[in-house]
Design a protein around this motif. Structure first.
Motif, PDB file in Angstrom:
ATOM      1  N   SER A   1       0.117  -1.202   4.259  1.00 27.37           N
ATOM      2  CA  SER A   1      -1.354  -1.045   4.006  1.00 27.37           C
ATOM      3  C   SER A   1      -1.210  -0.766   2.255  1.00 27.37           C
ATOM      4  CB  SER A   1      -2.385  -0.936   4.804  1.00 27.37           C
ATOM      5  OG  SER A   1      -2.024   0.970   5.324  1.00 27.37           O
ATOM      6  N   GLY A   2       0.412   0.953   2.489  1.00 26.29           N
ATOM      7  CA  GLY A   2      -0.433   1.099   1.246  1.00 26.29           C
ATOM      8  C   GLY A   2       1.289   0.675   0.388  1.00 26.29           C
TER       9      GLY A   2
ATOM     10  N   SER B   1      -2.676  -7.919  -3.786  1.00 28.83           N
ATOM     11  CA  SER B   1      -3.028  -6.936  -3.691  1.00 28.83           C
ATOM     12  C   SER B   1      -4.114  -6.408  -5.134  1.00 28.83           C
ATOM     13  CB  SER B   1      -2.696  -5.755  -3.281  1.00 28.83           C
ATOM     14  OG  SER B   1      -2.443  -5.515  -2.101  1.00 28.83           O
TER      15      SER B   1
ATOM     16  N   GLY C   1      -8.388  -5.229   3.173  1.00 33.54           N
ATOM     17  CA  GLY C   1      -7.771  -3.363   3.679  1.00 33.54           C
ATOM     18  C   GLY C   1      -8.490  -2.856   1.904  1.00 33.54           C
ATOM     19  N   THR C   2      -8.953  -1.653   1.773  1.00 29.76           N
ATOM     20  CA  THR C   2      -9.180  -1.473   0.124  1.00 29.76           C
ATOM     21  C   THR C   2      -8.720   0.443   0.639  1.00 29.76           C
ATOM     22  OG1 THR C   2     -11.472   0.500   1.345  1.00 29.76           O
ATOM     23  CG2 THR C   2     -11.154  -1.811   0.136  1.00 29.76           C
ATOM     24  N   GLN C   3      -8.162   1.357  -0.151  1.00 27.68           N
ATOM     25  CA  GLN C   3      -7.369   2.310  -0.447  1.00 27.68           C
ATOM     26  C   GLN C   3      -7.895   3.395  -1.842  1.00 27.68           C
ATOM     27  OE1 GLN C   3      -2.974   3.295   0.548  1.00 27.68           O
ATOM     28  NE2 GLN C   3      -3.184   3.482  -1.601  1.00 27.68           N
TER      29      GLN C   3
ATOM     30  N   ASP D   1      -6.749   6.800  -4.075  1.00 31.53           N
ATOM     31  CA  ASP D   1      -5.307   7.001  -3.774  1.00 31.53           C
ATOM     32  C   ASP D   1      -5.530   8.088  -5.475  1.00 31.53           C
ATOM     33  OD1 ASP D   1      -3.861   5.994  -6.320  1.00 31.53           O
ATOM     34  OD2 ASP D   1      -4.332   4.779  -4.859  1.00 31.53           O
TER      35      ASP D   1
ATOM     36  N   ALA E   1      -3.815   9.225  -0.225  1.00 26.44           N
ATOM     37  CA  ALA E   1      -4.372   7.778   0.134  1.00 26.44           C
ATOM     38  C   ALA E   1      -5.566   7.788   1.205  1.00 26.44           C
ATOM     39  CB  ALA E   1      -3.225   7.049   0.422  1.00 26.44           C
TER      40      ALA E   1
ATOM     41  N   THR F   1      -6.732   5.216   3.557  1.00 24.81           N
ATOM     42  CA  THR F   1      -7.570   4.019   3.541  1.00 24.81           C
ATOM     43  C   THR F   1      -8.194   3.106   4.307  1.00 24.81           C
ATOM     44  OG1 THR F   1      -4.562   4.176   2.868  1.00 24.81           O
ATOM     45  CG2 THR F   1      -5.063   2.000   3.943  1.00 24.81           C
TER      46      THR F   1
ATOM     47  N   ASN G   1      -8.777   3.675   9.962  1.00 28.23           N
ATOM     48  CA  ASN G   1      -8.841   4.535   9.130  1.00 28.23           C
ATOM     49  C   ASN G   1      -8.241   5.126   8.975  1.00 28.23           C
ATOM     50  OD1 ASN G   1     -11.729   3.472   7.988  1.00 28.23           O
ATOM     51  ND2 ASN G   1     -12.203   2.932   9.358  1.00 28.23           N
TER      52      ASN G   1
END
Length: 620
Positions: free
Chosen positions: A272-273, A407, A460-462, A464, A490, A492, A512
């Protein structure tokens, strides 16, 4: 006389106990001593005329009849989980007035009985109260519920027992007679729960693949042992039972176990990152390229230094033709002289992640492109904004399927010059990602199911942010050494989602987690003056420590039901790792910059990553 009555009572008591499983009705006599004599209806009640002799030496108190609606109850946890029984008590004769309480209890010959046991009896300890009056009656209804089936080929057995009779009687001669007559847990009724019929037995296989597959098997067993299991339980179990050999039976069982496992979903939090990482790297390359100094006035360059990639470049190293053009002799020259810049950076990465704990391993490739605008202030400060797009694809190990994501990232970035040598770089980004999971559910050879793909999609959202502090050290050889420290945070979130396409589709909860990344490193660079610009080879070596991202579990649920699947365990990452980054940059006479570099992940025991970066910048 008294001894004969005791002997007869013992004989008829033993006879009654031996016939308890055959008779639904029995009679008994309670004595003042607490003794109870049982006998089946139709047998001689007592010696003599069959009536109580209230003056007998052993002092009989009352005679009763006890009957059950059934002698035995057979239950099946799936097809016939409930059954009823009724106990009826009648007082036939009594020597005194008062109150009687008949008590009962349950025990298990095999299995467990209780609120959380294999059998639930309501009430768990039945009782009936009635008057010690000839003709008085009481009934006790009992409901039995089978919660789980017995193991395949066996039966759970339980009993209803007569535990005792409490009496409180009034005698003109003896006064109050209060006591308890023990019935020695006389069996009255047997309840049976049938063994599993076509129920999967994955978790009890000898030598399961590993803890992960064993847990998946046990979870499937729990589903199939429930009172109303899904239809696939019968189909799977029948295929396993009808296998022609033990090897085939084992293979089908293990295939089912792997199909029921849900750890493929761990590929989503583990990557995800990555999109934000790709974009942060691209912007990081841009921020470093911006360390080329401020706008240049038209003036003599004796003793003046330029900078590139954080490296001070003495003008004495430049060729005279380049100095002339910078000094205004060629009006077309714009080298490092314009405040506005536009850039495009690209990133391509390949690598693999081996299995960690119970997480699924995979091979991956990704790419990303980032472009943006920035402004370089005369004091050396820089501010800009960038937009990036990236794609990521993972091929899961063990024929597990795949995971794809795309993304979009928006980032603000800048660099603040505290002094000639000390400066800070800052970024703030927001990433929105779409994830598509394809999980293989291979039930080939099991009924009509075959090989299918469980497909699920989620978002998904992040958020950072990072801050880096840099200090440049110049040397007499024009080699620039820049130690730096950086912190990145970050946050997430991955939304919950539901799969579709197979009989083992899961509904996953949202997730999360936070990451705290600490980096310490050093950049090395040395400029080389060329006729048409400046070439700067550079190297960047760093060690990193990542906090947060602690291990956690999530509980998927079979789609369209409330059946829990196996627990999914997401493991801790490697905390310490390193990075080596090598490349070369070129800045031309008009301020146009190009760079190419290679980066490798180091010291991570489970992940390898190789990245190639390309970029271009235009001033205007």
């Amino acid at each position: 006389m008294f001894s004969r009555l005791l002997a007869w009572s013992a004989i008829i008591s033993l006879a009654g106990m031996s016939l308890a499983s055959e008779a639904s009705t029995r009679q008994g006599v309670v004595y003042l001593s607490g003794q109870v004599s049982h006998f089946s209806s139709g047998q001689p009640r007592l010696a003599g005329n069959g009536s109580l002799d209230c003056q007998a030496p052993n002092q009989p108190l009352f005679r009763f009849e006890e009957s059950l609606s059934v002698d035995q109850i057979d239950l099946n946890a799936r097809t016939n989980p409930q059954g009823n029984a009724t106990v009826s008590i009648t007082v036939l004769e009594s020597c005194f007035d008062g109150t009687l309480i008949f008590n009962y209890r349950h025990d298990a010959i095999s299995g467990s009985v209780g609120a959380q046991g294999d059998l639930v009896a309501e009430p768990a300890e039945p009782s009936a109260q009635l008057a010690a009056t000839p003709g008085a009656q009481a009934t006790v209804p009992i409901l039995y519920t089978a919660r789980t089936a017995a193991p395949l080929g066996s039966t759970f057995r339980f009993r209803l027992l007569a535990s005792g009779i409490n009496f409180s009687l009034q005698s003109p001669e003896l006064g109050n007679l209060i006591g308890t007559a023990s019935r020695n847990n006389l069996p009255l009724l047997e309840i049976r729960i049938a063994g599993r019929d076509n129920v999967v037995e994955i978790g009890e296989l000898p030598q399961p693949l590993d803890d992960r597959s064993a847990d998946a098997g046990r979870a499937l067993n729990r589903v199939c042992q429930s009172p109303n299991p899904p239809e696939f339980c019968d189909v799977i179990a029948r295929a396993i039972e009808e296998a022609e050999s033990e090897e085939e039976r084992t293979e089908l069982s293990r295939r089912t176990t792997m199909a029921f496992d849900a750890h493929q979903v761990t590929s989503i939090p583990s990557v995800s990152g990555e999109a934000a990482r790709v974009q942060a790297d691209n912007v990081g390359q841009r921020v470093q390229a911006l360390r080329t100094g401020g706008p240049m006035p038209v003036m003599a360059l004796d003793g003046l230094s330029l900078s590139y990639q954080g490296v001070r470049l003495d003008s004495n190293l430049l060729p005279q033709s380049l100095l002339n053009r910078i000094n205004g002799q060629d009006d077309a020259s714009q080298l490092l002289s314009q405040p506005w810049g536009f850039f495009i950076n690209g990133n391509i990465a390949i690598g693999d992640r081996s299995r960690r704990g119970r997480e699924t391993g995979y091979d991956f490739d990704s790419w990303g492109v980032t472009s943006g605008f920035d402004y370089r202030f005369r004091e050396g400060h820089v501010a800009g904004v960038a937009v990036g797009y990236s794609e990521y694809s993972a091929d899961l190990d063990e024929d597990g399927g795949g995971m794809d994501s795309d993304s979009w990232t928006v980032q603000a970035y800048g660099s603040w010059q505290f002094s000639e040598r000390l400066y800070a770089d800052l970024t703030l980004g927001y990433t929105m990602s779409d994830f598509d999971l394809q999980r293989v559910v291979d039930l080939s050879g099991i009924g009509p199911y075959g090989r299918r793909i469980a497909r699920g999609s989620t978002d998904g959202t992040q958020i950072d942010t990072s801050v880096a502090l840099n200090y440049r050290i110049d040397t007499s050889t024009a080699l620039s050494i820049t130690p730096y420290g950086q912190f990145n945070y970050a946050r997430t979130r991955i939304d919950g989602f539901t799969e579709s396409g197979t009989i083992f589709d899961y509904r996953y909860p949202s997730q999360n987690f936070d990451s705290y990344l600490f980096t310490g490193g050093v950049r090395l660079a040395r400029p080389v003056a060329l006729e048409r610009g400046v070439l700067v080879p550079f190297a960047d070596l760093a060690v990193e420590y990542e906090a947060g991202l602690d291990s956690y579990t999530m509980q998927p649920v079979l789609a369209g039901s409330d059946f829990d699947g196996p627990l999914v365990l997401v493991s801790d990452p490697d905390r310490f790792f390193g990075r080596a980054h090598f490349g070369v940059s070129f800045v031309g006479l008009t301020g146009t910059q190009f760079f190419a570099s290679y980066s490798a992940l180091l010291f991570d025991s489970s992940t390898t990553r190789h990245s190639l970066y390309l970029g271009v910048r235009f001033e205007f």
